[in-house]
Design an enzyme around this catalytic site. Sequence first.
Site, PDB file in Angstrom:
ATOM      1  N   CYS A  93       0.814  -1.101   0.005  1.00  0.00           N
ATOM      2  CA  CYS A  93       0.063  -0.039  -0.035  1.00  0.00           C
ATOM      3  C   CYS A  93       0.899   1.225  -0.351  1.00  0.00           C
ATOM      4  O   CYS A  93       1.993   1.191   0.433  1.00  0.00           O
ATOM      5  CB  CYS A  93      -0.984   0.064   1.159  1.00  0.00           C
ATOM      6  SG  CYS A  93      -2.023  -1.154   1.535  1.00  0.00           S
ATOM      7  N   ARG A 124       5.383  -0.189  -5.861  1.00  0.00           N
ATOM      8  CA  ARG A 124       5.509  -0.966  -4.750  1.00  0.00           C
ATOM      9  C   ARG A 124       4.391  -2.166  -4.801  1.00  0.00           C
ATOM     10  O   ARG A 124       4.471  -2.974  -3.971  1.00  0.00           O
ATOM     11  CB  ARG A 124       4.688  -0.084  -3.691  1.00  0.00           C
ATOM     12  CG  ARG A 124       5.980   1.061  -3.392  1.00  0.00           C
ATOM     13  CD  ARG A 124       5.613   2.059  -2.480  1.00  0.00           C
ATOM     14  NE  ARG A 124       5.325   1.509  -0.990  1.00  0.00           N
ATOM     15  CZ  ARG A 124       6.299   1.371  -0.033  1.00  0.00           C
ATOM     16  NH1 ARG A 124       7.410   1.871  -0.211  1.00  0.00           N
ATOM     17  NH2 ARG A 124       5.672   0.746   1.171  1.00  0.00           N
ATOM     18  N   TRP A 178      -3.091  -2.624  -1.303  1.00  0.00           N
ATOM     19  CA  TRP A 178      -2.813  -3.866  -1.824  1.00  0.00           C
ATOM     20  C   TRP A 178      -3.629  -4.985  -0.722  1.00  0.00           C
ATOM     21  O   TRP A 178      -3.458  -4.782   0.518  1.00  0.00           O
ATOM     22  CB  TRP A 178      -1.384  -4.138  -1.428  1.00  0.00           C
ATOM     23  CG  TRP A 178      -0.762  -5.348  -2.054  1.00  0.00           C
ATOM     24  CD1 TRP A 178      -0.362  -5.666  -3.289  1.00  0.00           C
ATOM     25  CD2 TRP A 178      -0.498  -6.774  -1.135  1.00  0.00           C
ATOM     26  NE1 TRP A 178       0.196  -6.959  -3.247  1.00  0.00           N
ATOM     27  CE2 TRP A 178       0.032  -7.707  -2.086  1.00  0.00           C
ATOM     28  CE3 TRP A 178      -0.792  -7.238   0.110  1.00  0.00           C
ATOM     29  CZ2 TRP A 178       0.400  -9.013  -1.660  1.00  0.00           C
ATOM     30  CZ3 TRP A 178      -0.563  -8.518   0.427  1.00  0.00           C
ATOM     31  CH2 TRP A 178       0.131  -9.338  -0.668  1.00  0.00           C
ATOM     32  N   ASN A 208      -1.923   2.319   5.820  1.00  0.00           N
ATOM     33  CA  ASN A 208      -0.881   1.111   5.504  1.00  0.00           C
ATOM     34  C   ASN A 208      -0.904   0.524   6.714  1.00  0.00           C
ATOM     35  O   ASN A 208      -0.644   1.054   8.009  1.00  0.00           O
ATOM     36  CB  ASN A 208       0.279   1.756   4.997  1.00  0.00           C
ATOM     37  CG  ASN A 208       0.233   2.420   3.582  1.00  0.00           C
ATOM     38  OD1 ASN A 208      -0.820   2.222   3.008  1.00  0.00           O
ATOM     39  ND2 ASN A 208       1.394   2.805   3.256  1.00  0.00           N
ATOM     40  N   GLY A 209      -0.698  -0.857   6.729  1.00  0.00           N
ATOM     41  CA  GLY A 209      -0.615  -1.641   7.905  1.00  0.00           C
ATOM     42  C   GLY A 209      -1.748  -2.503   8.092  1.00  0.00           C
ATOM     43  O   GLY A 209      -2.517  -2.688   7.220  1.00  0.00           O
ATOM     44  N   GLU A 233      19.034 -16.804  -6.711  1.00  0.00           N
ATOM     45  CA  GLU A 233      18.799 -15.416  -7.087  1.00  0.00           C
ATOM     46  C   GLU A 233      18.145 -15.515  -8.484  1.00  0.00           C
ATOM     47  O   GLU A 233      17.302 -14.804  -8.875  1.00  0.00           O
ATOM     48  CB  GLU A 233      19.792 -14.466  -6.688  1.00  0.00           C
ATOM     49  CG  GLU A 233      19.545 -13.166  -7.036  1.00  0.00           C
ATOM     50  CD  GLU A 233      18.443 -12.432  -6.778  1.00  0.00           C
ATOM     51  OE1 GLU A 233      17.660 -12.963  -5.847  1.00  0.00           O
ATOM     52  OE2 GLU A 233      18.280 -11.247  -7.088  1.00  0.00           O
ATOM     53  N   LYS A 264      14.481 -14.215  -9.998  1.00  0.00           N
ATOM     54  CA  LYS A 264      14.352 -13.243 -11.050  1.00  0.00           C
ATOM     55  C   LYS A 264      13.427 -13.748 -12.113  1.00  0.00           C
ATOM     56  O   LYS A 264      12.545 -12.966 -12.418  1.00  0.00           O
ATOM     57  CB  LYS A 264      15.752 -12.720 -11.565  1.00  0.00           C
ATOM     58  CG  LYS A 264      16.577 -11.977 -10.678  1.00  0.00           C
ATOM     59  CD  LYS A 264      16.079 -10.559 -10.603  1.00  0.00           C
ATOM     60  CE  LYS A 264      15.432 -10.396  -9.084  1.00  0.00           C
ATOM     61  NZ  LYS A 264      15.766 -10.403  -7.883  1.00  0.00           N
ATOM     62  N   GLU A 274       9.899 -14.158 -10.580  1.00  0.00           N
ATOM     63  CA  GLU A 274       9.289 -13.040 -10.493  1.00  0.00           C
ATOM     64  C   GLU A 274       8.758 -12.062 -11.540  1.00  0.00           C
ATOM     65  O   GLU A 274       7.812 -11.516 -11.582  1.00  0.00           O
ATOM     66  CB  GLU A 274      10.182 -12.051  -9.665  1.00  0.00           C
ATOM     67  CG  GLU A 274      10.500 -12.216  -8.088  1.00  0.00           C
ATOM     68  CD  GLU A 274      11.441 -11.151  -7.584  1.00  0.00           C
ATOM     69  OE1 GLU A 274      11.145 -10.767  -6.696  1.00  0.00           O
ATOM     70  OE2 GLU A 274      12.410 -11.303  -8.323  1.00  0.00           O
ATOM     71  N   HIS A 324      19.692 -36.102  -6.027  1.00  0.00           N
ATOM     72  CA  HIS A 324      18.483 -36.551  -5.204  1.00  0.00           C
ATOM     73  C   HIS A 324      17.290 -36.240  -5.249  1.00  0.00           C
ATOM     74  O   HIS A 324      16.409 -36.026  -4.546  1.00  0.00           O
ATOM     75  CB  HIS A 324      19.008 -36.037  -3.538  1.00  0.00           C
ATOM     76  CG  HIS A 324      20.356 -36.323  -3.074  1.00  0.00           C
ATOM     77  ND1 HIS A 324      20.569 -37.601  -2.781  1.00  0.00           N
ATOM     78  CD2 HIS A 324      21.673 -35.702  -3.215  1.00  0.00           C
ATOM     79  CE1 HIS A 324      22.007 -37.675  -2.459  1.00  0.00           C
ATOM     80  NE2 HIS A 324      22.576 -36.622  -2.653  1.00  0.00           N
ATOM     81  N   LYS A 367       6.979  -4.086  -3.963  1.00  0.00           N
ATOM     82  CA  LYS A 367       8.405  -3.809  -3.754  1.00  0.00           C
ATOM     83  C   LYS A 367       8.799  -4.004  -2.135  1.00  0.00           C
ATOM     84  O   LYS A 367       9.929  -4.270  -1.830  1.00  0.00           O
ATOM     85  CB  LYS A 367       8.644  -2.150  -4.119  1.00  0.00           C
ATOM     86  CG  LYS A 367      10.129  -1.964  -3.818  1.00  0.00           C
ATOM     87  CD  LYS A 367      11.081  -2.474  -4.843  1.00  0.00           C
ATOM     88  CE  LYS A 367      12.566  -2.136  -4.788  1.00  0.00           C
ATOM     89  NZ  LYS A 367      13.337  -3.304  -5.284  1.00  0.00           N
TER      90      LYS A 367
HETATM   91  C1  G6P Z   1       9.835  -7.989  -1.592  1.00  0.00           C
HETATM   92  C2  G6P Z   1      10.434  -7.511  -2.953  1.00  0.00           C
HETATM   93  C3  G6P Z   1      11.822  -8.345  -3.023  1.00  0.00           C
HETATM   94  C4  G6P Z   1      12.834  -8.164  -1.954  1.00  0.00           C
HETATM   95  C5  G6P Z   1      12.014  -8.587  -0.672  1.00  0.00           C
HETATM   96  C6  G6P Z   1      12.741  -8.150   0.785  1.00  0.00           C
HETATM   97  O1  G6P Z   1       9.421  -9.515  -1.826  1.00  0.00           O
HETATM   98  O2  G6P Z   1       9.672  -7.799  -3.927  1.00  0.00           O
HETATM   99  O3  G6P Z   1      12.559  -7.745  -4.150  1.00  0.00           O
HETATM  100  O4  G6P Z   1      13.834  -8.965  -2.152  1.00  0.00           O
HETATM  101  O5  G6P Z   1      10.714  -7.971  -0.520  1.00  0.00           O
HETATM  102  O6  G6P Z   1      12.686  -6.974   0.817  1.00  0.00           O
HETATM  103  P1  G6P Z   1      13.904  -6.015   1.494  1.00  0.00           P
HETATM  104  O7  G6P Z   1      13.323  -4.472   1.388  1.00  0.00           O
HETATM  105  O8  G6P Z   1      13.812  -6.417   3.035  1.00  0.00           O
HETATM  106  O9  G6P Z   1      15.231  -6.188   1.006  1.00  0.00           O
END
Ligand code: G6P
Length: 608
Positions: free
Chosen positions: A2, A27, A74, A100-101, A481, A485, A488, A504, A603
């Site tokens: 949010c 976000r 959100w 937010n929250g 990682e 990507k 995502e 395994h 985000k």
């Molecule tokens: C969300 C974002 C990711 C990020 C993760 C942790 O899932 O989409 O890109 O790695 O949060 O966020 P932070 O701000 O704690 O690194």
Amino acid sequence: MCGIVAYTGHQPAHQVLVEGLKRLEYRGYDSSGVAILDGSEPYVAKAVGKVAALEEQVWKAAPAGVVGIAHTRWATHGKPTEANAHPHADCTGRIFLVHNGIIENYLVLKKRLIAAGHTFRSETDTEVLSHLVESHYQGDLEAAVRLALLEVQGTYGIAVLHRHHPRQIVVARRGSPIVLGVGPDESLAASDASALAHHTDQVVYLEDNEVACLEPGRFSIRTLDNRAVERGPTLLEGGAEAMDRGRFPHYMLKEIFEQPEAVENALRGRINHAEGVPKLGGLESVRERLEQARNLIIVSCGTSYYAGLFGRYAFETLTDLVVETELASEFRYRKLNIRRNTVVLAISQSGETADTLAALREAKRKGALVLGLVNVVGSTIARESHAGVYSHAGIEVGVASTKSFTSQLTILVLMALLLGRSRDLSYEQGDQLLRGLERIPDQMREILAHSERLRELARQYCGVEHFLYIGRKYQYPIALEGALKLKEIAYIHAEAYAAGEMKHGPIALIDPDFPTIALAPNDSSYEKIVSNIQEIRARDGKVIGVTTAGNSRLAQHVDDLIEVPANHDLLMPLLTVVPLQLFAYYCAVERGCDVDKPRNLAKSVTVE
Ligand code: G6P
């Protein structure tokens, strides 16, 4: 997640608010809304889906008001519908509020308010706040907000306006960020500084349990228990610039290409060749406790968690610490052995991730020394850690983290080196790594100069529905990682495995339509990963190999080869991850995905 924007000034509020919401789009959200005080009747608009739908309504109506609040939601409590979108009004239609929250005791409060005659129009937890403020209002909006919040359990960042206070906005926070922006005759507030960056570089971060009252060009802050707080503005660095995509079609691509500078910034002023040791000013105050530390627990989420996994290898290689890495969301379920000589390192780009923050607070409660590795200056994790290091990657807009990740890896090596050099790591080993780090930015530039090759590979492979990523030792977190990507942003199912685990289970999946990306730089585990590659090829699996430039030996074992420049084994992840980011990006583009706003993702995840 949010987002909040609030404005009181002299410009048409709808322009400032919609522009601010657009800057927060990255976000992640599923509906949006705005309330503007326009003469006697407030103007309210809401829309499900993209901010563009809200924008169309608002521009048609062109409300003349100069005070307003806006929100991107959100969904947590209740579906993404117009009724559930914020702002939420009280019964009288005079008070409007965005939030937010999560209000944890909203059911109890709602029951009480309904019994007292209030009528609810949404399924949200937020709406109780509007009615609660209404129930406390006696002519002073700020006092009503304070009294209402004293009854609330949970987390909030809120902005509130009232028809009878046409120049005023009241904001408050607990566990969900609010930043104020102050210009000559206007004041703004937002949940994220990027929404303010085009208006002002003077910002004030609100702390938990504080309420601020904004009027054009001025603000005052009080604590929930009504004590005045004096806090001057701080300078917001590089804000507006970071919010422009420049020549790049997406923020993510821009940020991938910004990595050489991001690593340079992470290293700037932090290298002391004379002593073969990094200088990390943010850790000076806890130097003694760091020297006595026996074990380290790294907590984080998402991409930051994979940085943490890399950190485990880095600290184990360079220090004698016993290192554990834990997902922040699982931290509370573990019975970890935390003592005074335990260091807990929270890694977070945003510095606001709810689970990471909760883990940090728990570790503090248990007496650990808590460090933060954070990108966003002044964020909650940065402020609540005992000490820490900023990664200085600059504002990262793309939901899929890229430059923050490589900055985090850089800082983790620096931190491990610092601790290693105060133990038994030699000057020579220390200085060799520092020199290796200094070569990384130019080596990244070399990889980026050949990005076209990754675009070609993406064209070739983007139709595939499943991918496997494998790596060993330092490259294992990079496999994780790289796969993240691809999931995502390209919505391709990708699994990452420590290559030794292939036999395994995952090898059962291998067939000609299930390709593998194998991270095989010329390091100490090279021969072993080549064996894994051969096992895949023997089962007709296609392999894209990532290796060190000049290592032509791998070509005979793989279908496609990507080369990256040579560096110290421990530093190779900073290079091998770059082609994986580009590959995911180009696959997403080829598949027509919305790279900067991937579906269902946010985000910054500010709810647990
Ligand atoms: C969300 C974002 C990711 C990020 C993760 C942790 O899932 O989409 O890109 O790695 O949060 O966020 P932070 O701000 O704690 O690194």
